[in-house]
Design an enzyme around this catalytic site. Structure first.
Site, PDB file in Angstrom:
ATOM      1  N   ASN A  74       0.864  -1.183   0.000  1.00  0.00           N
ATOM      2  CA  ASN A  74       0.000   0.000   0.000  1.00  0.00           C
ATOM      3  C   ASN A  74       0.900   1.232   0.000  1.00  0.00           C
ATOM      4  O   ASN A  74       1.445   1.600   1.038  1.00  0.00           O
ATOM      5  CB  ASN A  74      -0.901  -0.019   1.248  1.00  0.00           C
ATOM      6  CG  ASN A  74      -1.758   1.229   1.358  1.00  0.00           C
ATOM      7  OD1 ASN A  74      -1.822   2.034   0.417  1.00  0.00           O
ATOM      8  ND2 ASN A  74      -2.414   1.396   2.495  1.00  0.00           N
ATOM      9  N   TRP A  75       1.023   1.841  -1.179  1.00  0.00           N
ATOM     10  CA  TRP A  75       1.915   3.020  -1.276  1.00  0.00           C
ATOM     11  C   TRP A  75       1.310   4.238  -0.571  1.00  0.00           C
ATOM     12  O   TRP A  75       1.973   5.245  -0.402  1.00  0.00           O
ATOM     13  CB  TRP A  75       2.153   3.380  -2.740  1.00  0.00           C
ATOM     14  CG  TRP A  75       3.010   2.418  -3.526  1.00  0.00           C
ATOM     15  CD1 TRP A  75       3.427   1.170  -3.139  1.00  0.00           C
ATOM     16  CD2 TRP A  75       3.535   2.629  -4.845  1.00  0.00           C
ATOM     17  NE1 TRP A  75       4.175   0.610  -4.141  1.00  0.00           N
ATOM     18  CE2 TRP A  75       4.262   1.475  -5.199  1.00  0.00           C
ATOM     19  CE3 TRP A  75       3.463   3.681  -5.760  1.00  0.00           C
ATOM     20  CZ2 TRP A  75       4.920   1.356  -6.429  1.00  0.00           C
ATOM     21  CZ3 TRP A  75       4.100   3.559  -6.988  1.00  0.00           C
ATOM     22  CH2 TRP A  75       4.827   2.408  -7.311  1.00  0.00           C
ATOM     23  N   LYS A  76       0.027   4.170  -0.238  1.00  0.00           N
ATOM     24  CA  LYS A  76      -0.692   5.343   0.318  1.00  0.00           C
ATOM     25  C   LYS A  76      -0.516   6.525  -0.646  1.00  0.00           C
ATOM     26  O   LYS A  76      -0.400   6.306  -1.851  1.00  0.00           O
ATOM     27  CB  LYS A  76      -0.209   5.641   1.741  1.00  0.00           C
ATOM     28  CG  LYS A  76      -0.270   4.385   2.620  1.00  0.00           C
ATOM     29  CD  LYS A  76      -0.110   4.667   4.083  1.00  0.00           C
ATOM     30  CE  LYS A  76      -0.212   3.355   4.860  1.00  0.00           C
ATOM     31  NZ  LYS A  76      -0.173   3.551   6.312  1.00  0.00           N
ATOM     32  N   HIS A  87      -9.606   1.179   5.258  1.00  0.00           N
ATOM     33  CA  HIS A  87      -8.318   1.475   5.906  1.00  0.00           C
ATOM     34  C   HIS A  87      -8.545   2.454   7.059  1.00  0.00           C
ATOM     35  O   HIS A  87      -9.383   3.356   6.954  1.00  0.00           O
ATOM     36  CB  HIS A  87      -7.330   2.063   4.886  1.00  0.00           C
ATOM     37  CG  HIS A  87      -5.925   2.056   5.402  1.00  0.00           C
ATOM     38  ND1 HIS A  87      -5.472   2.976   6.319  1.00  0.00           N
ATOM     39  CD2 HIS A  87      -4.896   1.210   5.174  1.00  0.00           C
ATOM     40  CE1 HIS A  87      -4.209   2.695   6.620  1.00  0.00           C
ATOM     41  NE2 HIS A  87      -3.826   1.631   5.939  1.00  0.00           N
ATOM     42  N   GLU A  93      -6.913   4.922   8.014  1.00  0.00           N
ATOM     43  CA  GLU A  93      -6.726   6.341   7.660  1.00  0.00           C
ATOM     44  C   GLU A  93      -8.004   6.910   7.054  1.00  0.00           C
ATOM     45  O   GLU A  93      -8.336   8.075   7.265  1.00  0.00           O
ATOM     46  CB  GLU A  93      -5.523   6.474   6.705  1.00  0.00           C
ATOM     47  CG  GLU A  93      -4.217   6.269   7.463  1.00  0.00           C
ATOM     48  CD  GLU A  93      -3.074   5.694   6.642  1.00  0.00           C
ATOM     49  OE1 GLU A  93      -3.156   5.670   5.398  1.00  0.00           O
ATOM     50  OE2 GLU A  93      -2.085   5.259   7.269  1.00  0.00           O
ATOM     51  N   GLU A 141      -4.923  -4.437  11.124  1.00  0.00           N
ATOM     52  CA  GLU A 141      -3.945  -3.362  11.232  1.00  0.00           C
ATOM     53  C   GLU A 141      -4.232  -2.570  12.503  1.00  0.00           C
ATOM     54  O   GLU A 141      -5.064  -1.643  12.475  1.00  0.00           O
ATOM     55  CB  GLU A 141      -4.037  -2.432  10.020  1.00  0.00           C
ATOM     56  CG  GLU A 141      -3.722  -3.079   8.700  1.00  0.00           C
ATOM     57  CD  GLU A 141      -3.207  -2.075   7.663  1.00  0.00           C
ATOM     58  OE1 GLU A 141      -2.182  -2.373   7.045  1.00  0.00           O
ATOM     59  OE2 GLU A 141      -3.813  -1.004   7.498  1.00  0.00           O
ATOM     60  N   GLY A 143       2.698   3.056  10.801  1.00  0.00           N
ATOM     61  CA  GLY A 143       3.627   4.163  10.573  1.00  0.00           C
ATOM     62  C   GLY A 143       4.356   4.618  11.823  1.00  0.00           C
ATOM     63  O   GLY A 143       5.017   5.649  11.824  1.00  0.00           O
ATOM     64  N   SER A 170       3.740  -1.409  10.526  1.00  0.00           N
ATOM     65  CA  SER A 170       5.198  -1.436  10.735  1.00  0.00           C
ATOM     66  C   SER A 170       5.809  -2.810  10.455  1.00  0.00           C
ATOM     67  O   SER A 170       6.728  -3.232  11.155  1.00  0.00           O
ATOM     68  CB  SER A 170       5.548  -0.945  12.142  1.00  0.00           C
ATOM     69  OG  SER A 170       5.127   0.399  12.319  1.00  0.00           O
ATOM     70  N   GLY A 192       2.995  -0.762   4.357  1.00  0.00           N
ATOM     71  CA  GLY A 192       2.995   0.657   4.015  1.00  0.00           C
ATOM     72  C   GLY A 192       4.406   1.126   3.704  1.00  0.00           C
ATOM     73  O   GLY A 192       4.947   0.881   2.624  1.00  0.00           O
ATOM     74  N   GLY A 193       5.035   1.779   4.681  1.00  0.00           N
ATOM     75  CA  GLY A 193       6.346   2.410   4.473  1.00  0.00           C
ATOM     76  C   GLY A 193       7.375   1.515   3.792  1.00  0.00           C
ATOM     77  O   GLY A 193       8.063   1.953   2.849  1.00  0.00           O
TER      78      GLY A 193
HETATM   79  P1  13P Z   1       3.154   0.936   7.737  1.00  0.00           P
HETATM   80  O1  13P Z   1       3.727  -0.359   7.196  1.00  0.00           O
HETATM   81  O2  13P Z   1       3.826   2.155   7.170  1.00  0.00           O
HETATM   82  O3  13P Z   1       3.051   0.935   9.223  1.00  0.00           O
HETATM   83  O4  13P Z   1       1.638   1.024   7.186  1.00  0.00           O
HETATM   84  C1  13P Z   1       0.782  -0.045   7.378  1.00  0.00           C
HETATM   85  C2  13P Z   1      -0.462   0.214   6.623  1.00  0.00           C
HETATM   86  O5  13P Z   1      -1.252   1.057   6.993  1.00  0.00           O
HETATM   87  C3  13P Z   1      -0.690  -0.555   5.384  1.00  0.00           C
HETATM   88  O6  13P Z   1      -1.984  -0.372   4.909  1.00  0.00           O
END
Ligand code: 13P
Length: 248
Positions: A9-11, A95, A97, A167, A173, A211, A232-233
């Protein structure tokens, strides 16, 4: 046999240049990978066509969100049908977010699930508790309620299009990961809830997100009810993402 899945997930990160460099390297790495993992790349929607050209056959494409409605006068939205038409096989829904920043409720997420299923997309439904809820001992209750609400319209063969990503909000993050045991406990509970709901729970893939890094992926993926990760990251760095894909 449950599908092993690692999804990137590049966000809201990336550019044409990043897509070219990152996906090129990921594609090369995936060509050498033979552990049966299915990889999904989920860039911002504007880059889907470019990533599709770059990634080749080894990875699926996904979209980070879909509208809770079909086509129509919904400026700025992307329908599930459009995502499928553009080559996406997967869509993230719910998600944290989006729940937090855009006020998405479980009812809206349930509508997204039904739109996604109608378009034959595989859905990655995200669920997870906040730190406050975890400290109050409510993690499993919160996640169970989210599952029951968001998936209440799912039945029969549609279940095979459902993937759940646990999650914990406090782990996204932040560099804080749930311990493998804590994550496994929630994943096990989720499988029981899904079984109660009539899902073929033993066949569903349940991912962990929050993470996930090369140094913790193997321990998480070794848990009996954790079938992969939503990253994510670490999905923005080819070597890290590939190391996570190799961690089964
Ligand atoms: P991180 O891996 O950056 O913590 O993000 C997780 C996430 O929200 C994937 O959808």
């Amino acid at each position: 046999m449950r599908r092993k899945i690692v999804a990137a997930n590049w966000k809201m990160n990336g550019s044409n240049d990043l897509a070219d460099a990152l996906v090129g390297e990921v594609r090369e790495g995936l060509a050498k990978l033979d552990n049966g993992v299915e990889v999904v790349i989920i860039p911002p929607a504007l880059y889907i066509a470019r990533v599709q050209q770059l990634v080749g056959e080894r990875a699926w494409l996904g979209v980070q969100d879909i509208a809770p409605w079909g086509e129509g006068a919904y400026t700025g939205e992307i329908s599930a049908g459009m995502a499928a038409d553009s080559g996406c096989r997967f869509a993230i829904v719910g998600h944290s977010e989006r729940r937090e920043l855009f006020g998405e409720t479980d009812a809206v997420i349930a509508d997204k699930v039904s739109q996604g299923l109608a378009a034959k997309l595989n859905l990655i439904l995200c669920v997870g508790e906040t730190l406050h809820q975890r400290e109050a001992g409510l993690a499993v209750d919160v996640v169970s309620a989210q599952l029951k609400e968001a998936l209440k319209g799912v039945s029969g063969s549609d279940w095979k299009h459902i993937v759940v990503a646990y999650e914990p909000v406090w782990a996204i993050g932040t560099g804080k990961t749930a311990t493998a045991e804590d994550a496994q406990a929630v994943h096990g509970a989720m499988r029981s809830v899904l079984a109660e709901m009539g899902a073929p729970a033993q066949d569903l893939s349940l991912l962990y997100g929050g993470s996930v890094k090369p140094n913790n992926a193997a321990e998480l993926f070794a848990q009996p009810d954790i079938d992969g990760g939503l990253i994510g990251g670490a999905s923005l760095k080819a070597s890290d993402f590939l190391a996570i894909c190799e961690a089964f």
